[in-house]
Design a protein around this motif. Sequence first.
Motif, mmCIF file in Angstrom:
data_model
loop_
_atom_site.group_PDB
_atom_site.id
_atom_site.type_symbol
_atom_site.label_atom_id
_atom_site.label_comp_id
_atom_site.label_asym_id
_atom_site.label_seq_id
_atom_site.Cartn_x
_atom_site.Cartn_y
_atom_site.Cartn_z
ATOM 1 N N ALA A 15 0.842 -1.190 0.000
ATOM 2 C CA ALA A 15 0.000 0.000 0.000
ATOM 3 C C ALA A 15 0.879 1.243 0.000
ATOM 4 O O ALA A 15 2.019 1.216 0.470
ATOM 5 C CB ALA A 15 -0.895 0.003 1.239
ATOM 6 N N ASP A 16 0.331 2.320 -0.534
ATOM 7 C CA ASP A 16 1.022 3.598 -0.457
ATOM 8 C C ASP A 16 1.086 4.031 1.002
ATOM 9 O O ASP A 16 0.181 3.717 1.786
ATOM 10 C CB ASP A 16 0.274 4.675 -1.248
ATOM 11 C CG ASP A 16 0.297 4.427 -2.741
ATOM 12 O OD1 ASP A 16 1.201 3.720 -3.228
ATOM 13 O OD2 ASP A 16 -0.604 4.944 -3.436
ATOM 14 N N TRP A 17 2.148 4.763 1.356
ATOM 15 C CA TRP A 17 2.191 5.389 2.671
ATOM 16 C C TRP A 17 1.004 6.339 2.728
ATOM 17 O O TRP A 17 0.762 7.075 1.767
ATOM 18 C CB TRP A 17 3.510 6.137 2.857
ATOM 19 C CG TRP A 17 3.620 6.766 4.207
ATOM 20 C CD1 TRP A 17 3.437 8.085 4.510
ATOM 21 C CD2 TRP A 17 3.930 6.118 5.447
ATOM 22 N NE1 TRP A 17 3.599 8.300 5.858
ATOM 23 C CE2 TRP A 17 3.900 7.101 6.455
ATOM 24 C CE3 TRP A 17 4.201 4.795 5.797
ATOM 25 C CZ2 TRP A 17 4.158 6.806 7.789
ATOM 26 C CZ3 TRP A 17 4.456 4.513 7.136
ATOM 27 C CH2 TRP A 17 4.440 5.510 8.110
ATOM 28 N N PRO B 24 14.754 8.157 -2.001
ATOM 29 C CA PRO B 24 16.067 8.782 -1.752
ATOM 30 C C PRO B 24 15.995 10.130 -1.032
ATOM 31 O O PRO B 24 16.974 10.564 -0.434
ATOM 32 C CB PRO B 24 16.658 8.942 -3.155
ATOM 33 C CG PRO B 24 15.991 7.895 -3.980
ATOM 34 C CD PRO B 24 14.587 7.804 -3.415
ATOM 35 N N GLN B 25 14.839 10.794 -1.077
ATOM 36 C CA GLN B 25 14.678 12.063 -0.367
ATOM 37 C C GLN B 25 14.288 11.858 1.100
ATOM 38 O O GLN B 25 14.131 12.819 1.844
ATOM 39 C CB GLN B 25 13.623 12.936 -1.063
ATOM 40 C CG GLN B 25 14.031 13.401 -2.449
ATOM 41 C CD GLN B 25 13.947 12.298 -3.491
ATOM 42 O OE1 GLN B 25 13.014 11.484 -3.493
ATOM 43 N NE2 GLN B 25 14.917 12.249 -4.383
ATOM 44 N N GLY B 26 14.124 10.599 1.502
ATOM 45 C CA GLY B 26 13.806 10.298 2.897
ATOM 46 C C GLY B 26 12.324 10.250 3.209
ATOM 47 O O GLY B 26 11.936 10.324 4.379
ATOM 48 N N HIS B 27 11.468 10.093 2.195
ATOM 49 C CA HIS B 27 10.024 10.031 2.413
ATOM 50 C C HIS B 27 9.527 8.592 2.287
ATOM 51 O O HIS B 27 9.882 7.899 1.339
ATOM 52 C CB HIS B 27 9.293 10.894 1.376
ATOM 53 C CG HIS B 27 9.709 12.315 1.408
ATOM 54 N ND1 HIS B 27 10.452 12.880 0.401
ATOM 55 C CD2 HIS B 27 9.513 13.281 2.331
ATOM 56 C CE1 HIS B 27 10.690 14.144 0.699
ATOM 57 N NE2 HIS B 27 10.130 14.417 1.866
ATOM 58 N N ALA B 28 8.665 8.184 3.223
ATOM 59 C CA ALA B 28 8.048 6.860 3.148
ATOM 60 C C ALA B 28 7.107 6.839 1.952
ATOM 61 O O ALA B 28 6.299 7.749 1.773
ATOM 62 C CB ALA B 28 7.281 6.558 4.435
ATOM 63 N N ARG B 29 7.236 5.799 1.126
ATOM 64 C CA ARG B 29 6.393 5.706 -0.073
ATOM 65 C C ARG B 29 5.457 4.512 -0.037
ATOM 66 O O ARG B 29 4.314 4.622 -0.466
ATOM 67 C CB ARG B 29 7.281 5.627 -1.309
ATOM 68 C CG ARG B 29 8.148 6.861 -1.509
ATOM 69 C CD ARG B 29 7.333 8.065 -1.944
ATOM 70 N NE ARG B 29 6.677 7.852 -3.214
ATOM 71 C CZ ARG B 29 7.241 8.016 -4.399
ATOM 72 N NH1 ARG B 29 8.481 8.424 -4.493
ATOM 73 N NH2 ARG B 29 6.556 7.769 -5.496
#
Length: 171
Positions: free
Chosen positions: A28-30, A142-147
């Motif tokens: 699932a998407d974050w 890579p930008q540090g965001h949960a996906r």
Amino acid sequence: MLGLVAAGLAAGPVRAQGQGELPGVDKADWPAGQPMPALRAPDLQGRMTDLASLRGKVVLVNFWASWCAPCRVEMPLLQAVPELLGEDRVAVLAVNFKESPRTVARFVASQQWRVPVLLDPAGEVARAWGVKVFPTTLLIDPQGHARYVVRGEVDWSQSVALDWVERLARP
């Protein structure tokens, strides 16, 4: 399997299997608008590790326990992902759930795991990330965001799973 389904429903809808999906796996998407909790935990040598140190790479954060049979099957495949897609582009962190450092160290040594293993002896990190199913793997861009949140055992050598990671690693 019932636990996986129930936990998946509690965390959001279970996705129907289709193109880009794997049987028995809930990807699932974050959740949009949900802030990403901090991930800072000691490794087996007592050094603190956090996600910020891995910016610029896709990070697969895997929550596991030695008593979890699917976790034991999944890890050798998961730890191969950086080797397959490039260690300069992908990293794996294995967060152990509520086991003693001694138990974890013995288990990791016996399995010859090469991934960094972080300790979550009280389950606080897993709780902050909403982890209720083992294994659960979070894909961080890579930008540090949960996906993505991936619940269940994944064969990370399959093209579908590798594509999830590869798409995040593209510039």
